[in-house]
Scaffold this active site. Structure first.
Site, PDB file in Angstrom:
ATOM      1  N   GLY A  89      37.852  25.105  35.501  1.00 26.66           N
ATOM      2  CA  GLY A  89      38.639  25.819  36.413  1.00 26.66           C
ATOM      3  C   GLY A  89      39.879  25.423  36.509  1.00 26.66           C
ATOM      4  O   GLY A  89      40.599  25.309  37.510  1.00 26.66           O
ATOM      5  N   GLU A 136      42.254  28.651  48.781  1.00 22.68           N
ATOM      6  CA  GLU A 136      41.230  29.243  47.781  1.00 22.68           C
ATOM      7  C   GLU A 136      40.936  30.609  48.049  1.00 22.68           C
ATOM      8  O   GLU A 136      40.574  30.872  49.269  1.00 22.68           O
ATOM      9  CB  GLU A 136      40.154  28.436  47.525  1.00 22.68           C
ATOM     10  CG  GLU A 136      39.815  27.925  46.162  1.00 22.68           C
ATOM     11  CD  GLU A 136      40.681  27.445  45.233  1.00 22.68           C
ATOM     12  OE1 GLU A 136      41.370  28.233  44.455  1.00 22.68           O
ATOM     13  OE2 GLU A 136      41.039  26.088  44.965  1.00 22.68           O
ATOM     14  N   ASP A 191      47.195  31.517  39.185  1.00 21.15           N
ATOM     15  CA  ASP A 191      47.133  30.869  37.963  1.00 21.15           C
ATOM     16  C   ASP A 191      48.524  30.889  37.227  1.00 21.15           C
ATOM     17  O   ASP A 191      48.679  29.959  36.810  1.00 21.15           O
ATOM     18  CB  ASP A 191      45.992  31.029  37.208  1.00 21.15           C
ATOM     19  CG  ASP A 191      44.650  31.033  38.065  1.00 21.15           C
ATOM     20  OD1 ASP A 191      44.674  30.308  39.139  1.00 21.15           O
ATOM     21  OD2 ASP A 191      43.518  31.376  37.688  1.00 21.15           O
ATOM     22  N   ASP A 204      44.651  34.495  47.171  1.00 21.65           N
ATOM     23  CA  ASP A 204      45.706  35.176  46.462  1.00 21.65           C
ATOM     24  C   ASP A 204      45.653  36.617  46.152  1.00 21.65           C
ATOM     25  O   ASP A 204      46.373  37.456  46.467  1.00 21.65           O
ATOM     26  CB  ASP A 204      46.139  34.315  45.080  1.00 21.65           C
ATOM     27  CG  ASP A 204      44.914  34.605  43.948  1.00 21.65           C
ATOM     28  OD1 ASP A 204      43.704  34.872  44.530  1.00 21.65           O
ATOM     29  OD2 ASP A 204      45.090  34.400  43.079  1.00 21.65           O
ATOM     30  N   GLU A 224      45.055  39.870  32.148  1.00 21.20           N
ATOM     31  CA  GLU A 224      43.945  39.288  32.425  1.00 21.20           C
ATOM     32  C   GLU A 224      43.089  40.438  33.304  1.00 21.20           C
ATOM     33  O   GLU A 224      41.883  40.708  32.970  1.00 21.20           O
ATOM     34  CB  GLU A 224      44.091  38.387  33.614  1.00 21.20           C
ATOM     35  CG  GLU A 224      42.887  37.588  33.769  1.00 21.20           C
ATOM     36  CD  GLU A 224      42.474  36.174  32.836  1.00 21.20           C
ATOM     37  OE1 GLU A 224      43.281  35.812  32.459  1.00 21.20           O
ATOM     38  OE2 GLU A 224      41.248  35.931  32.854  1.00 21.20           O
ATOM     39  N   SER A 262      42.271  26.591  34.646  1.00 22.35           N
ATOM     40  CA  SER A 262      43.053  27.916  34.078  1.00 22.35           C
ATOM     41  C   SER A 262      43.674  27.891  32.963  1.00 22.35           C
ATOM     42  O   SER A 262      44.561  28.114  32.626  1.00 22.35           O
ATOM     43  CB  SER A 262      44.083  28.216  34.992  1.00 22.35           C
ATOM     44  OG  SER A 262      43.517  28.606  36.257  1.00 22.35           O
ATOM     45  N   SER A 263      42.548  27.568  31.671  1.00 14.44           N
ATOM     46  CA  SER A 263      43.225  27.484  30.440  1.00 14.44           C
ATOM     47  C   SER A 263      43.504  28.893  29.704  1.00 14.44           C
ATOM     48  O   SER A 263      44.476  29.122  29.085  1.00 14.44           O
ATOM     49  CB  SER A 263      41.905  26.984  29.389  1.00 14.44           C
ATOM     50  OG  SER A 263      40.870  27.556  29.617  1.00 14.44           O
ATOM     51  N   SER A 264      42.887  30.052  30.458  1.00 11.03           N
ATOM     52  CA  SER A 264      43.195  31.138  30.029  1.00 11.03           C
ATOM     53  C   SER A 264      44.716  31.665  30.574  1.00 11.03           C
ATOM     54  O   SER A 264      45.531  32.268  29.961  1.00 11.03           O
ATOM     55  CB  SER A 264      42.172  32.316  30.646  1.00 11.03           C
ATOM     56  OG  SER A 264      42.014  32.346  31.826  1.00 11.03           O
TER      57      SER A 264
HETATM   58  C1  GLA Z   1      40.453  32.138  40.311  1.00  8.14           C
HETATM   59  C2  GLA Z   1      41.365  33.091  40.092  1.00  8.14           C
HETATM   60  C3  GLA Z   1      42.505  32.988  41.030  1.00  8.14           C
HETATM   61  C4  GLA Z   1      42.205  32.631  42.278  1.00  8.14           C
HETATM   62  C5  GLA Z   1      41.167  31.500  42.472  1.00  8.14           C
HETATM   63  C6  GLA Z   1      40.384  31.646  43.768  1.00  8.14           C
HETATM   64  O1  GLA Z   1      41.040  30.813  39.653  1.00  8.14           O
HETATM   65  O2  GLA Z   1      41.885  33.168  38.665  1.00  8.14           O
HETATM   66  O3  GLA Z   1      43.466  34.073  40.973  1.00  8.14           O
HETATM   67  O4  GLA Z   1      41.636  33.978  43.206  1.00  8.14           O
HETATM   68  O5  GLA Z   1      40.007  31.820  41.552  1.00  8.14           O
HETATM   69  O6  GLA Z   1      41.356  30.992  44.667  1.00  8.14           O
END
Ligand code: GLA
Length: 392
Positions: free
Chosen positions: A123, A34, A171, A37, A159, A125-127
């Site tokens: 959290g 986490e 994501d 990235d 994004e 990641s629907s987007s």
């Molecule tokens: C969000 C971001 C990802 C990543 C996470 C944390 O989901 O969209 O790119 O940085 O936070 O790991």
């Protein structure tokens, strides 16, 4: 009625004809890795069974007509000069067109209905699912032949530029490249990846949605990115070989204490230790050592809570409670932080009691019962043959 049929039926109702294609784009979990990235580090995400479904067809005008059936919201927009739209979700569709046009692709208009079951703001990641789905719909309908890895990068640019969130690539990569029953160990610098089977007779994943998203989530995300950049610049004055924080190791960091004032030192400590944990976690999965894998999840949370400081009291309570429960091997906050879900690795036989205990502990402090649910790991974006739905 299930989602694929539902979006097809809505499409027929809305546009008076059958769609040309049907496609699914999944949400994602991140097992570990986490906030690594965007500094070129390692992550271990996977696509899941919560997804957005798209029914779509080409039109001859340069317009987009799009219905989000869960939200009962519709927008019609001109593609000749793309403008920001007041409906937030519409901008993900328009942002994708913007990317395609910037890259010089010839793309026409579209009619589309979408709907699904990814909880927004949790959290998952629907987007990224939305951007990825629209990109693949347009790639297929207009035969653009853009390779998937390029579509992953386009979704991230959409994004970063059109939406204005400086997220990393994890994501979109998971949403598009996911494979059933496999986590993806991704090197976010080279984009080299490896599928790591995640299957067990005994253990499963339970997500617990705190139901909160603190207002500072986006601003703190950008602050962390800036802190990483500032740390790198300081470190490079003594260690010029460092191309990104990904190149930093614990020994070098120990030699740089005087360069980095707090909180920069702790931020770097998280990045270094989390990258290491991803590699260890992959090795543990490969050898079927779920106990070790679980320990790494707890360690990851500790580091995100104390060193990277992206957790919140609600998530800390969920993880501390999980840690005290029999049948839980590991738990941590997941995603950007400051709310959303915790991810828990649990014994299948303990699922219901863990769920009830997490809900009771949360209710006692916050007066609300958090939604808990299991997830399975599924394939990334793919089209579904239209004759698989009953309505056509
Ligand atoms: C969000 C971001 C990802 C990543 C996470 C944390 O989901 O969209 O790119 O940085 O936070 O790991």
């Amino acid at each position: 009625m299930k989602y694929p049929e539902q979006v097809v039926e809505q499409f027929i109702l809305q546009f008076g004809r059958a769609p040309e294609m049907l496609l699914v784009a999944p949400g994602r979990i991140n097992l570990i890795g986490e906030h690594t990235d965007y500094t070129g580090g390692f992550v271990l995400p996977a696509a899941i069974d919560k997804a957005i479904y798209f029914a779509a067809a080409r039109v001859e005008t340069q317009t987009v007509a799009c219905l989000a059936e869960n939200l009962h919201e519709f927008f019609l927009a001109d593609l000749i000069s793309i403008q920001k739209h007041p409906l937030p979700w519409a901008n993900f569709v328009l942002g994708v067109y913007d990317q395609l046009f910037q890259a010089g692709h010839v793309v026409g208009g579209i009619q589309m209905v979408m709907g699904g079951d990814i909880p927004v703001g949790s959290g998952l990641s629907s987007s990224a699912a939305l951007e990825s789905g629209v990109l693949h719909v347009l790639n297929a309908l207009y035969q653009l032949n853009i390779p998937t890895l390029e579509l992953v990068k386009m979704a991230q640019r959409c994004e970063n530029t059109f939406i204005g969130l400086q997220c990393g690539i994890m994501d979109m990569f998971a949403a598009q490249m996911g494979q059933k029953n496999c986590a993806i160990q991704l090197d976010c610098r080279s984009l080299a990846y490896e599928y790591i089977p995640f299957e067990s007779e005994k253990y499963t994943l339970l997500l617990c949605d705190s139901g909160v998203k603190h207002a500072l989530a986006d601003s703190e995300y950008n602050t962390r990115r800036n802190e990483c950049e500032e740390s790198l610049e300081k470190l490079q004055t003594r260690f010029p070989h460092l191309g990104s924080l990904r190149d930093l190791d614990a020994e070098t960091l120990a030699l740089a204490q005087d360069l980095l004032a707090e909180p920069l030192n702790r931020r770097c400590k998280h990045v270094v230790s989390e990258n290491q944990r991803v590699l260890e976690a992959s090795a543990a999965l490969k050898s079927g050592d779920f106990v070790r894998f679980g320990q790494l999840l707890f360690q990851s949370h500790h580091s995100l809570q104390h060193d990277y400081a992206v957790s919140c009291p609600e998530l800390d309570l969920l993880v501390a409670t999980a840690q005290s429960l029999p049948g839980v091997l590991g738990a941590r906050m997941m995603g950007g932080g400051f709310g959303g879900c915790s991810i828990n690795l649990v014994e299948k036989t303990a699922f219901s009691t863990v769920e009830a205990d997490l809900q009771a502990a949360y209710h006692e402090v916050y007066g609300k019962i958090p939604h808990c649910f299991g997830v399975s790991i599924e394939s990334g974006v793919h089209s579904i043959p239209l004759n698989d739905t009953q309505t056509t």
